[in-house]
Design a protein around this motif. Structure first.
Motif, PDB file in Angstrom:
ATOM      1  N   GLU A 130      39.784  -6.662 -12.942  1.00 44.87           N
ATOM      2  CA  GLU A 130      39.536  -6.521 -14.380  1.00 44.87           C
ATOM      3  C   GLU A 130      40.079  -7.694 -15.203  1.00 44.87           C
ATOM      4  O   GLU A 130      39.450  -8.133 -16.165  1.00 44.87           O
ATOM      5  CB  GLU A 130      40.160  -5.205 -14.850  1.00 44.87           C
ATOM      6  CG  GLU A 130      39.745  -4.812 -16.245  1.00 44.87           C
ATOM      7  CD  GLU A 130      40.425  -3.530 -16.689  1.00 44.87           C
ATOM      8  OE1 GLU A 130      39.730  -2.704 -17.277  1.00 44.87           O
ATOM      9  OE2 GLU A 130      41.643  -3.378 -16.457  1.00 44.87           O
ATOM     10  N   LYS A 154      39.844  -1.890 -11.847  1.00 46.70           N
ATOM     11  CA  LYS A 154      41.281  -1.890 -12.140  1.00 46.70           C
ATOM     12  C   LYS A 154      41.996  -1.814 -10.801  1.00 46.70           C
ATOM     13  O   LYS A 154      41.778  -0.891 -10.022  1.00 46.70           O
ATOM     14  CB  LYS A 154      41.659  -0.671 -12.985  1.00 46.70           C
ATOM     15  CG  LYS A 154      41.066  -0.650 -14.356  1.00 46.70           C
ATOM     16  CD  LYS A 154      41.521   0.606 -15.109  1.00 46.70           C
ATOM     17  CE  LYS A 154      40.939   0.673 -16.502  1.00 46.70           C
ATOM     18  NZ  LYS A 154      39.574   1.198 -16.525  1.00 46.70           N
ATOM     19  N   ASP A 193      39.929   3.658  -9.644  1.00 46.60           N
ATOM     20  CA  ASP A 193      39.115   3.347 -10.818  1.00 46.60           C
ATOM     21  C   ASP A 193      37.746   4.028 -10.665  1.00 46.60           C
ATOM     22  O   ASP A 193      36.853   3.501 -10.018  1.00 46.60           O
ATOM     23  CB  ASP A 193      38.970   1.823 -10.947  1.00 46.60           C
ATOM     24  CG  ASP A 193      38.185   1.419 -12.186  1.00 46.60           C
ATOM     25  OD1 ASP A 193      37.548   2.281 -12.817  1.00 46.60           O
ATOM     26  OD2 ASP A 193      38.196   0.214 -12.501  1.00 46.60           O
TER      27      ASP A 193
END
Length: 193
Positions: free
Chosen positions: A64, A85, A90
């Protein structure tokens, strides 16, 4: 021409002669259907190298933080990358990856989750196994055999797709599935080093 095709052409022109890139096993790459490429990760150049050697466009899962970098945030979405993430589950990234595989696209993953500092293959994270078990995609192991040194040969090896049918039926865990993928990558590295 879209940015992906342009980028792929540019990367090929720059990196192929510089690293004398040799592609092995391109015939193992399925011509259609969803494909999950799982590769070792030894350098920041791995995604462009896999992207330029894969016969079909690749959608990479990228950390990210890269999507917040000034130049990259406008480039990455246009070259098929999507954010994940790190260090947590995620759901958004998992959903996105599964949906791409269901649409019969190619998703590129580095199961180790980060670059290897030593060049040795590290432990894979459960995400690769999750995608392998939850989709009907072909699972293609890939080994990048370096190092990235100008004018020294860099090999990109695509192995035969791993048959996950019985593993899906036996409902093995995502960790076990990832281990099988990592073993395949390890085998390619030792075979072609």
């Amino acid at each position: 021409m879209n940015l992906y095709a342009f980028g792929k052409g540019l990367v090929k022109i720059l990196l192929t002669p510089l690293y004398r890139v040799e592609i092995i096993g391109k015939e193992n790459f399925p011509a259609d259907g969803g494909v999950l490429i799982c590769s070792n990760h030894i350098d920041n150049l791995d995604p462009p190298v896999v992207g330029m050697t894969a016969p079909r466009p690749v959608h990479f899962m990228a950390k990210e933080e890269l999507f917040n970098a000034p130049v990259l945030k406008s480039i990455l979405p246009n070259v098929n990358a999507f954010p994940v993430k790190r260090g947590m589950s995620d759901r958004e990234a998992l959903r996105k990856g599964l949906s791409l595989l269901k649409e019969e696209k190619v998703v590129g993953l580095f199961p180790e989750g980060t670059r290897s500092k030593t060049g040795e293959l590290g432990k894979g994270l459960a995400g690769a196994g999750f995608f392998a078990l939850r989709s009907n995609a072909y699972i293609v192991p890939c080994a990048i055999i370096g190092p990235y040194k100008p004018f020294k040969k860099l090999k990109v090896v695509y192995g035969k797709p791993i048959d996950f049918t019985s593993l899906r039926e036996r409902r093995v865990s995502a960790d076990e599935a990832t281990e099988i993928i990592m073993e395949s990558i390890k085998h390619l590295i030792s075979q072609y080093k």
